[in-house]
Design a protein around this motif. Structure first.
Motif, mmCIF file in Angstrom:
data_model
loop_
_atom_site.group_PDB
_atom_site.id
_atom_site.type_symbol
_atom_site.label_atom_id
_atom_site.label_comp_id
_atom_site.label_asym_id
_atom_site.label_seq_id
_atom_site.Cartn_x
_atom_site.Cartn_y
_atom_site.Cartn_z
ATOM 1 N N LYS A 3 0.835 -1.212 0.000
ATOM 2 C CA LYS A 3 0.000 0.000 0.000
ATOM 3 C C LYS A 3 0.866 1.257 0.000
ATOM 4 C CE LYS A 3 -4.299 -1.464 0.079
ATOM 5 N NZ LYS A 3 -5.236 -1.115 -1.031
ATOM 6 N N ASP A 4 1.902 1.255 0.820
ATOM 7 C CA ASP A 4 2.802 2.411 0.871
ATOM 8 C C ASP A 4 3.475 2.643 -0.478
ATOM 9 O OD1 ASP A 4 2.181 2.798 3.520
ATOM 10 O OD2 ASP A 4 4.011 1.865 4.296
ATOM 11 N N MET A 5 3.878 1.574 -1.141
ATOM 12 C CA MET A 5 4.536 1.696 -2.446
ATOM 13 C C MET A 5 3.554 2.164 -3.525
ATOM 14 S SD MET A 5 7.698 1.119 -1.914
ATOM 15 C CE MET A 5 7.355 1.997 -0.367
ATOM 16 N N GLU A 6 2.317 1.719 -3.438
ATOM 17 C CA GLU A 6 1.297 2.204 -4.372
ATOM 18 C C GLU A 6 1.107 3.713 -4.222
ATOM 19 O OE1 GLU A 6 -1.532 -1.806 -4.635
ATOM 20 O OE2 GLU A 6 -1.950 -0.230 -3.154
ATOM 21 N N ASN A 7 1.039 4.172 -2.975
ATOM 22 C CA ASN A 7 0.872 5.607 -2.719
ATOM 23 C C ASN A 7 2.094 6.392 -3.178
ATOM 24 O OD1 ASN A 7 -1.647 5.198 -1.553
ATOM 25 N ND2 ASN A 7 -0.822 4.986 0.520
ATOM 26 N N LEU A 8 3.281 5.837 -2.913
ATOM 27 C CA LEU A 8 4.502 6.524 -3.324
ATOM 28 C C LEU A 8 4.563 6.659 -4.847
ATOM 29 C CD1 LEU A 8 8.015 6.041 -1.825
ATOM 30 C CD2 LEU A 8 7.735 6.061 -4.296
ATOM 31 N N ALA A 9 4.243 5.580 -5.553
ATOM 32 C CA ALA A 9 4.272 5.621 -7.019
ATOM 33 C C ALA A 9 3.229 6.599 -7.554
ATOM 34 C CB ALA A 9 4.030 4.223 -7.592
ATOM 35 N N HIS A 10 2.043 6.613 -6.930
ATOM 36 C CA HIS A 10 0.988 7.540 -7.363
ATOM 37 C C HIS A 10 1.414 8.988 -7.142
ATOM 38 C CE1 HIS A 10 -3.008 9.223 -8.018
ATOM 39 N NE2 HIS A 10 -2.877 9.861 -6.856
#
Length: 422
Positions: free
Chosen positions: A408-415
């Motif tokens: 989830k953190d990586m999804e937010n970072l990429a977004h």
């Protein structure tokens, strides 16, 4: 999104006929794919654990649809701390530089250290493509060579190590986030960086998946019981890992000798293989309370976790090991084993003492024998430590919680990275 994972030394799902348990990168791959993302894991064609070449040339193999592993052509090596390994590092980096641009551009890159060389190439591509790169610091590479190499070899290795330190600084500077198993490792990496540490630069534990996910049949249970000869009336101590210079098992053998002479019902099972296995096995032959079963499968580990009282953490006094938190730490916690850590000031020793999860023996065999004697004689103290171990696992090392949150953190970072580029 499309995710690239760079880790050239971990075992893969193709190793050991598919019986190989997943480690950090393998678990990341599973959780990213489960969340609907496509994964390519770039690794070496050289099997670091079994010391063999998997393939002679760069080869891509599917694990499942949407999850591939690209095995990069390597040279191989015999010893971890050697010039041959540094040369192999260069060879794999060169091949990654050639192969990576031929693959479809990712939306996110997570690069482990080691390899510094691969991470530097990944950083260059991430900046060129405008995608985020996360650096996962596994150990003090390349500084660890200064602790592991013999004195005569250090001057010859220094030019390459100095070059890799400069590469490390470039990697940290280019990273959108820096993660590691402990905060000490994150902080160490920034000593080579010119950028300021941010909130995204943080520890992500070496979490372990609950062993209950593995089903053991009644026939397997009987087979394992016969193989390991578990006596529930004994104080059973478990070690699972590489039996090599990075592990200080000599004080453990000495403690076993003390307890055997006293007749205390205890048994040490030192599981794994490595360069020191023959020496340790030979030293243990005269001890009735020590066995060295060799490599054990994931199911056998689950069986041993369920039939052991304590897990031993005997890392050598080398900064890279003392600042890290190993896979086996979360593994032992998952079985609610009492933790027997050998260094009070280490990252793992600190967690043990702060959470009441076990005892630190500071590489003193008498202290280790005394600790086991006390625990054997005090069910109340034993239960308190087991409760502390379970609580620590549930709060910080539970695999599904840690890796789901990480995805989830990586999804937010990429977004957020993509939004900032618009």
């Amino acid at each position: 999104m499309k995710v690239w994972l760079l880790q050239r030394a971990e075992p893969t799902p193709h190793d050991n006929a598919g019986a190989q348990r997943r480690l950090r990168t393998g678990l990341m791959a599973d959780f990213f794919q489960a969340a609907g993302h496509e994964v390519i894991w770039f690794t070496s064609s050289f099997d670091h654990y079994n010391r063999r070449l998997r393939y002679d040339e760069t080869t891509t193999k599917e694990v499942r649809p949407g999850y591939d592993i690209c095995y990069l052509k390597a040279r191989g090596y015999k010893k971890n701390a050697s010039i041959a390994r540094l040369l192999d590092e260069r060879a794999v980096t060169t091949e990654f530089r050639r192969v990576a641009p031929t693959k479809q551009r990712p939306d996110l890159i997570i690069s482990s250290l080691p390899s510094v060389g691969m991470a530097e190439v990944a950083g260059e591509l991430a900046q060129k493509w405008g995608v985020p790169m996360i650096t996962d610091v596994r150990d003090l590479w390349p500084d660890v060579f200064l602790d592991l190499l013999p004195s005569f070899a250090k001057p010859f290795a220094m030019p390459m190590i100095s070059s890799m330190r400069r590469e490390l600084g470039k990697v940290i500077d280019a990273s959108s986030a820096v993660i590691a198993s402990s905060d000490a490792l994150v902080q160490w990496a920034f000593a080579y960086s010119s950028r300021t540490r941010r909130s995204e630069d943080r520890s992500v534990r070496m979490a372990y998946m609950p062993s209950e996910a593995l089903t053991i049949s009644p026939s397997e249970e009987a087979e394992f019981q016969k193989k390991f000869a578990i006596n529930p009336d004994e104080f059973n101590i478990l070690f699972v890992g590489t039996i090599g210079p990075m592990m200080n098992l000599d004080p453990v053998l000495r403690a076993a000798e003390i307890l055997a002479a006293e007749g205390l019902p205890s048994h040490f099972r030192l599981c794994g293989h490595g360069s020191d296995l023959d020496r340790i096995s030979t030293a243990a032959k005269g001890l009735p309370n020590v066995t060295c079963p060799g490599w054990v499968s994931a199911k056998e580990i689950r069986f041993l976790l369920g039939h052991s009282t304590a897990g031993i953490i005997p890392y050598s006094d080398i900064p890279s090991f003392q600042m890290s938190i190993s896979n086996k730490f979360g593994e032992y916690l998952s079985g609610s084993l009492v933790m027997l850590a050998n260094k009070r000031e280490s990252a793992m020793g600190t967690l043990v003492t702060e959470n009441g999860a076990g005892i630190v023996y500071d590489d003193d065999p008498v202290a280790l024998a005394n600790a086991i004697r006390r625990l054997h004689g005090s069910p109340e103290q034993l239960e308190r430590h087991r409760h502390g171990a379970k609580k620590l696992y549930d709060e910080q090392f539970h695999g599904p919680t840690v890796y789901s949150r990480f995805v989830k953190d990586m999804e937010n970072l990429a977004h957020n990275h993509s939004s900032n580029l618009r």
